[in-house]
Write a protein that holds these residues in place. Structure first.
Motif, mmCIF file in Angstrom:
data_model
loop_
_atom_site.group_PDB
_atom_site.id
_atom_site.type_symbol
_atom_site.label_atom_id
_atom_site.label_comp_id
_atom_site.label_asym_id
_atom_site.label_seq_id
_atom_site.Cartn_x
_atom_site.Cartn_y
_atom_site.Cartn_z
ATOM 1 N N ILE B 513 0.862 -1.178 0.000
ATOM 2 C CA ILE B 513 0.000 0.000 0.000
ATOM 3 C C ILE B 513 0.901 1.232 0.000
ATOM 4 O O ILE B 513 1.721 1.392 0.897
ATOM 5 C CB ILE B 513 -0.893 0.039 1.258
ATOM 6 C CG1 ILE B 513 -1.779 -1.201 1.305
ATOM 7 C CG2 ILE B 513 -1.727 1.299 1.288
ATOM 8 C CD1 ILE B 513 -2.576 -1.319 2.593
ATOM 9 N N GLN B 515 2.627 4.486 0.817
ATOM 10 C CA GLN B 515 2.640 5.264 2.053
ATOM 11 C C GLN B 515 1.850 6.570 1.897
ATOM 12 O O GLN B 515 1.279 7.077 2.847
ATOM 13 C CB GLN B 515 4.087 5.596 2.405
ATOM 14 C CG GLN B 515 4.290 6.014 3.836
ATOM 15 C CD GLN B 515 4.824 4.882 4.684
ATOM 16 O OE1 GLN B 515 5.823 4.274 4.351
ATOM 17 N NE2 GLN B 515 4.174 4.622 5.770
ATOM 18 N N ASN B 517 -0.920 7.115 0.752
ATOM 19 C CA ASN B 517 -2.333 7.001 1.095
ATOM 20 C C ASN B 517 -2.571 6.651 2.557
ATOM 21 O O ASN B 517 -3.695 6.595 3.010
ATOM 22 C CB ASN B 517 -2.996 5.901 0.254
ATOM 23 C CG ASN B 517 -2.908 6.184 -1.223
ATOM 24 O OD1 ASN B 517 -2.158 5.537 -1.937
ATOM 25 N ND2 ASN B 517 -3.640 7.169 -1.669
ATOM 26 N N LEU B 518 -1.484 6.372 3.258
ATOM 27 C CA LEU B 518 -1.610 5.818 4.600
ATOM 28 C C LEU B 518 -1.757 6.924 5.643
ATOM 29 O O LEU B 518 -0.994 7.876 5.656
ATOM 30 C CB LEU B 518 -0.355 4.988 4.895
ATOM 31 C CG LEU B 518 -0.317 4.225 6.200
ATOM 32 C CD1 LEU B 518 -1.387 3.165 6.216
ATOM 33 C CD2 LEU B 518 1.050 3.597 6.372
ATOM 34 N N VAL B 573 -6.003 -0.646 8.538
ATOM 35 C CA VAL B 573 -5.116 0.346 7.934
ATOM 36 C C VAL B 573 -6.004 1.512 7.516
ATOM 37 O O VAL B 573 -6.901 1.345 6.696
ATOM 38 C CB VAL B 573 -4.401 -0.241 6.704
ATOM 39 C CG1 VAL B 573 -3.423 0.766 6.117
ATOM 40 C CG2 VAL B 573 -3.677 -1.531 7.075
ATOM 41 N N LEU B 575 -6.821 4.619 5.550
ATOM 42 C CA LEU B 575 -6.326 5.123 4.281
ATOM 43 C C LEU B 575 -7.089 6.349 3.840
ATOM 44 O O LEU B 575 -8.224 6.573 4.259
ATOM 45 C CB LEU B 575 -6.475 4.042 3.205
ATOM 46 C CG LEU B 575 -5.699 2.757 3.450
ATOM 47 C CD1 LEU B 575 -6.125 1.699 2.464
ATOM 48 C CD2 LEU B 575 -4.216 3.023 3.365
ATOM 49 N N GLN B 576 -6.446 7.084 2.986
ATOM 50 C CA GLN B 576 -7.105 8.244 2.430
ATOM 51 C C GLN B 576 -6.933 8.246 0.926
ATOM 52 O O GLN B 576 -5.838 8.021 0.424
ATOM 53 C CB GLN B 576 -6.491 9.507 3.019
ATOM 54 C CG GLN B 576 -7.034 10.758 2.375
ATOM 55 C CD GLN B 576 -6.720 11.973 3.192
ATOM 56 O OE1 GLN B 576 -6.949 12.006 4.382
ATOM 57 N NE2 GLN B 576 -6.167 12.974 2.549
ATOM 58 N N ALA B 577 -8.014 8.480 0.249
ATOM 59 C CA ALA B 577 -7.931 8.584 -1.203
ATOM 60 C C ALA B 577 -8.924 9.636 -1.643
ATOM 61 O O ALA B 577 -10.086 9.583 -1.265
ATOM 62 C CB ALA B 577 -8.272 7.251 -1.863
ATOM 63 N N GLN B 581 -11.744 9.060 3.631
ATOM 64 C CA GLN B 581 -11.008 8.151 4.497
ATOM 65 C C GLN B 581 -11.786 6.863 4.691
ATOM 66 O O GLN B 581 -13.000 6.866 4.726
ATOM 67 C CB GLN B 581 -10.801 8.797 5.873
ATOM 68 C CG GLN B 581 -9.863 9.961 5.818
ATOM 69 C CD GLN B 581 -9.667 10.577 7.178
ATOM 70 O OE1 GLN B 581 -10.072 10.006 8.176
ATOM 71 N NE2 GLN B 581 -9.062 11.730 7.199
ATOM 72 N N LEU B 584 -9.126 -0.174 6.098
ATOM 73 C CA LEU B 584 -8.999 -1.426 5.369
ATOM 74 C C LEU B 584 -8.550 -2.497 6.344
ATOM 75 O O LEU B 584 -7.496 -2.377 6.963
ATOM 76 C CB LEU B 584 -7.968 -1.253 4.248
ATOM 77 C CG LEU B 584 -7.816 -2.411 3.272
ATOM 78 C CD1 LEU B 584 -9.063 -2.529 2.397
ATOM 79 C CD2 LEU B 584 -6.594 -2.197 2.378
ATOM 80 N N THR B 592 7.195 -1.659 6.499
ATOM 81 C CA THR B 592 7.247 -0.714 5.395
ATOM 82 C C THR B 592 8.547 -0.945 4.661
ATOM 83 O O THR B 592 9.553 -1.273 5.277
ATOM 84 C CB THR B 592 7.217 0.745 5.870
ATOM 85 O OG1 THR B 592 8.193 0.892 6.882
ATOM 86 C CG2 THR B 592 5.886 1.135 6.379
ATOM 87 N N VAL B 627 -5.464 2.493 -3.856
ATOM 88 C CA VAL B 627 -6.369 2.828 -2.767
ATOM 89 C C VAL B 627 -7.650 3.479 -3.280
ATOM 90 O O VAL B 627 -8.743 3.171 -2.823
ATOM 91 C CB VAL B 627 -5.643 3.723 -1.741
ATOM 92 C CG1 VAL B 627 -6.612 4.223 -0.692
ATOM 93 C CG2 VAL B 627 -4.515 2.943 -1.087
#
Lengths: 144, 802
Positions: B513, B515, B517-518, B573, B575-577, B581, B584, B592, B627
């Motif tokens: 994934i 980073q 988007n994390l 997790v 996430l942002q896209a 938000q 997941l 990482t 994401v």
């Protein structure tokens, strides 16, 4: 085309051929990384010396019976305009030289999707060599 | 100018060389000249600020002189003519006979442009074009003839200005400016003799030995002959290296070659990994230590190759001072450009990609942002506007800020303009908060410039800026304060090829994934793992610090069979896209690592869940999750908190009309109803036995407050609601900061879709009805439903005391 040389391989009980110049290499079974929610004929991805190549299960593509459990598939890596693609096949055969005059368009014994993907057959002495249209084969029908 | 002379004679001797070789030399000349001219512009601007800076003046002079000298032997007469007169003028500046004025600076900048024009003609056609530079030449000559300044600078009469270039070291006392003249790199032998570390004879002997085929460097020969102590040779060598300077310690490399190297190193890394794994199986110690070294060297090599592609952002910025200067002159304002963090490094591909967007943002700031001088004075600001460019690393990304202290952007004007251009409807304009209104500037076909200038305000630009930045995985945001200034903040990844990623697993398969988007990781254990995720009939949510976070299970998205929900540990997790938000849920979180992004073949175009693939340390492939694709697939969108808090209740009601809505679907009786998620602050479940009556309403105790309840069935006239004993599903809504609960029969789903409202049958509490998921659904007017409940009453101390 000019040299009439074909790289041959076996799928189920059929023998197929791809023009030699379209084949980049033939490699032994590779670990596959599955791609969820992709086309069902995509068997997964293989790592070809650092390059990621999509592997297409030719049995599924040609709607042949599934490969028996435990039988590993060989990779025939072909060049396409969209990059390399690997065809998973049962067994690799020889490179054969064919006589142009023995060519015929698809026989009726080939049915279903295979008819679209097979341009024709060379009548070898002991069997038919079915010629695969690589470009059509790598064009996957849209799925779900 | 020995270097130039050498070049000239070298040019003659190569006249007989094949054409391609000459082309190559011309090519090198072009590349070098372009680079020099870029520095030339910068230098001129610096000189304008500080006319006494002799070092900068020297550099300018050298640039022009080199071009003049080189084009002379290529036979580019026009080029030579222009650079010749410019050189004359610069000679006078160097001699101190003239000082830099705006006029001179303009003429010299124009010279740079003219030279560039001719160079590009040469590049395109192999010959210099028919450009007419008569005006420029005349201007330069006129300036050159201008009266010398009446300072006490000793006037050099010995050397006519036109000859300065040929013989610069004439009079060091009279013209201190020549001190910084770049000497040819001193030779080691000369340096050693100069410092008394070797006699001229020794050096001559050693040089002779070299001529006879001794391949060792000069210093080594001298050391071996014990003529010169080793450490002193080292010292002198170091000073020689310094003198060589930047220009000679770097070489040009084709980027294609670097890409190829990068790929090869990638393969080497994999081979290394395989060998390292073999070692653990086979305990041969010499093999082990060799592979250990291979390991270290490969790692360093990999880092080194990656670094070759990194360039400081200053490489893009150095064009901007000129842009700002010229633009400010034509706009009639004064701008001071401040640059911070030029050394911040970015991948070359990204540098290329952000060049145009950045230039555009800077132009905009000068043209539209910073006000003309009169207006600044009227506003009580300093005459000179400040434009600050700032670049810095943050969390594996590079942030670039373009901040001006200009007039700021007026959201009201933006809205009016957008309305006038038909980009939004009056209703949308009414509902729009400030932040949303600001986003309008990124719309295609939008420009607020009152007058169309030749630089900006043509209505193309900001949308292109945004598209270009997003194409490389970046974002652009704008903050503004009326009268104080505007700041554009661009966030971009360090490199496109290598990204930091979080590796997670689902059913034993690894996925990466990005980073970028994390946001955070949440781990639920024991009791929390069993109850933390609340299932709202197919729409699971988790309360993250009191906010509802939609939950997506990676297993589901991947079409893996989900393992039983009785897990002891749940990893979420966050996430942002695209501003949304969601959480997941994954089986496991490994670590990482930096991954090299490789594209997927065209056959996987429809696999929208994946952004690419990466080869992991063991040679196996891991897919990189897209994401945004997952968010879209799972249709999760969390409420935009900012928006809902910025809008009043009435806004929200009206906002129901606008295109896409995130809706909470609830069941009441046999009907379905939808409520805008922005209206929902929480979803709660209460045991029916906790119901109490107070002030004519059903209430429950909720977070040390009293929560008045409204039965939705009663409010909208749907009967047959089961008023049974089961738990109460409650949608909590805020009125004036106080909660009101709406009791529904069931919570069905959270969806996002376009809402086409029918007027409905005019029942109270409804905005209308719409078809959602193939069912006719009532769309609730929450404000009306809770209208006859005043939650403030329940909060008053008097009430609690009663």
């Amino acid at each position: 085309m000019a040299d009439n040389e074909y790289c041959t391989f076996r799928l189920d009980r059929l023998t197929f051929g791809i023009e030699v110049h379209q084949v980049q290499e033939v490699i032994r079974p590779q670990p596959l990384t599955g791609v969820p929610r992709s086309n069902s004929v995509v068997a997964g991805l293989i790592n070809l010396r650092g390059q990621i190549v999509t592997a297409i299960d030719l049995r599924k593509r040609l709607e042949l019976p599934e490969r028996p459990e435990g039988e590993e598939a060989m990779n025939v890596v072909v060049r396409t305009p969209e990059g390399e693609v690997s065809f998973l096949v049962d067994e690799i055969g020889d490179v054969v030289h064919v006589d142009e005059t023995t060519f015929e368009t698809p026989p009726d014994t080939v049915q279903g999707i295979a008819r679209e993907l097979i341009t024709g057959a060379y009548k070898l002495e002991d069997r038919l060599l079915l010629i695969l249209d690589v470009l059509k084969t790598v064009q996957l029908p849209a799925t779900v | 100018m020995g270097a130039a002379r050498g070049r000239r004679s070298g040019g003659r001797s190569s006249e007989a060389a094949p054409v391609s070789e000459i082309d190559e030399i011309v090519g090198e000349f072009l590349v070098e000249s372009y680079e020099n001219l870029d520095r030339y512009d910068e230098d001129l601007l610096a000189l304008e600020r500080d006319p006494k800076d002799t070092e900068v003046l020297g550099s300018i002079f050298r640039t022009i002189h080199t071009i003049k000298g080189t084009c002379g032997f290529f036979g580019f007469a026009n080029l030579e003519a222009v650079s010749h007169v410019a050189e004359n003028l610069l000679g006078k500046l160097r001699e101190g006979e003239l000082v830099v004025t705006k006029e001179i600076a303009n003429a010299l900048l124009a010279t740079g442009d003219a030279l560039r024009g001719m160079l590009s003609d040469i590049e395109a056609t192999g010959e210099e074009g028919e450009r007419d530079n008569a005006d420029l030449v005349a201007t330069l000559e006129r300036l050159h003839a201008g009266a010398p300044v009446a300072d006490d600078v000793p006037v050099v009469t010995e050397a006519p200005a036109s000859d300065v270039g040929e013989d610069v070291a004439i009079d060091e006392d009279a013209a201190p400016v020549t001190d910084d003249e770049e000497p040819p790199t001193p030779r080691l032998g000369d340096l050693l003799i100069e410092q008394g570390l070797a006699t001229p004879e020794d050096v001559a002997l050693a040089l002779h030995a070299q001529e006879l085929g001794d391949k060792r460097p000069l210093g080594e020969i001298l050391m071996d002959q014990s003529k010169t102590p080793a450490d002193e040779v080292d010292q002198v060598l170091a000073s020689q290296a310094n003198a060589r300077g930047l220009a000679e310690s770097s070489i040009r490399v084709d980027v294609g070659l670097l890409d190829e190297l990068m790929n090869l190193v990638g393969e080497l890394v994999l081979a290394r990994n395989q060998i390292v794994q073999l070692v653990t199986e086979d305990q041969d110690s010499s093999f082990a230590s060799a592979s250990q070294r291979l390991n270290l060297i490969t790692t360093e090599l990999q880092e080194g190759v990656m670094k070759t592609r990194m360039q400081p952002i200053g490489n893009v910025w150095n064009k901007l001072p000129r842009v700002v200067r010229d633009l400010a002159l034509s706009c009639g304002n004064q701008v001071e450009l401040v640059m911070e963090g030029q050394e911040t490094e970015l991948d070359k591909t990204i540098i290329e990609a952000i060049k145009d967007p950045l230039t555009h943002l800077v132009r905009n700031a000068v043209d539209h942002g910073i006000e003309p001088v009169e207006r600044r004075i009227a506003a009580g600001k300093p005459e000179t506007g400040r434009l600050v460019l700032r670049a810095y690393h943050e969390g594996g990304q590079v942030n670039i800020e373009i901040a001006d202290d200009g007039a700021g952007i007026d959201p009201t004007r933006l809205k009016a303009k957008a309305l006038e251009k038909g980009l939004i409807t009056a209703q949308q304009a009414g509902n729009m908060g400030e932040r949303e209104a600001l986003q309008l500037i990124f719309n295609a076909g939008f420009s607020t410039a009152a007058k169309v200038t030749n630089v900006s305000g043509r209505g193309v630009g900001m949308d292109v800026v945004r598209t270009n930045i997003e194409r490389i995985g970046g974002t652009v945001d704008v903050h503004t304060e009326l009268g104080v200034g505007t700041t554009f903040k661009v966030r971009i990844p360090l490199t496109l090829a290598i990204i930091p990623a979080l590796v997670v697993t689902s059913q034993g398969d690894r996925f990466a994934i990005p980073q970028l988007n994390l946001l955070e990781l949440v781990r639920l254990e024991g009791e929390q793992a069993r109850n933390g995720i609340e299932l709202l009939h197919g729409a699971p949510v988790y309360r993250l610090r009191g906010r509802l976070l939609p939950i997506v299970r990676l297993d589901d998205e991947l079409d893996h069979t989900r393992r039983d929900d009785g897990r002891e540990v749940i990893n979420i997790v966050v996430l942002q896209a695209d501003g949304h938000q969601f959480g997941l849920v994954v089986d496991d979180i490994s670590d990482t690592q930096e991954i090299v992004v490789k594209p997927l073949g065209g056959h996987l175009k429809d696999a929208t869940l994946f952004a690419g693939a990466a080869i992991m340390g063991d040679g196996r492939i891991a897919l990189i999750l897209d994401v945004l694709g997952i968010a879209q697939r799972a249709r999760v969108v969390s409420q935009a908190r900012e928006r809902s808090s910025a809008l009043s209740d009435q806004d929200v009601v009206a906002a129901v009309d606008s295109d896409r809505q995130t809706l909470l679907l609830v069941g009441v009786g046999d009907r379905r109803a939808a409520v805008a998620l922005s209206e929902v602050s929480r979803l709660e479940t209460f045991d029916a036995s906790t119901l109490e009556w107070a002030g004519g309403h059903e209430v429950v105790q909720y977070r040390d407050e009293i929560l008045p309840l409204v039965r939705l069935g009663d409010a909208i006239g749907v009967y047959g609601t089961t008023a049974g004993e089961g738990p109460l599903e409650v949608v909590v809504h805020q009125v004036g900061g106080r909660p009101v609960g709406i009791v529904v029969d069931s919570i069905l789903d959270i969806i996002e879709q376009e809402l086409h409202l029918d007027d409905g049958d005019g029942r109270p509490g409804l905005l209308g009805s719409a078809v959602i998921q193939d069912r006719v659904t009532d769309v609730l007017d929450v404000a009306a439903i809770v209208a006859n409940v005043d939650p403030a009453r329940f909060a008053s101390d008097a009430f609690l005391g009663a």
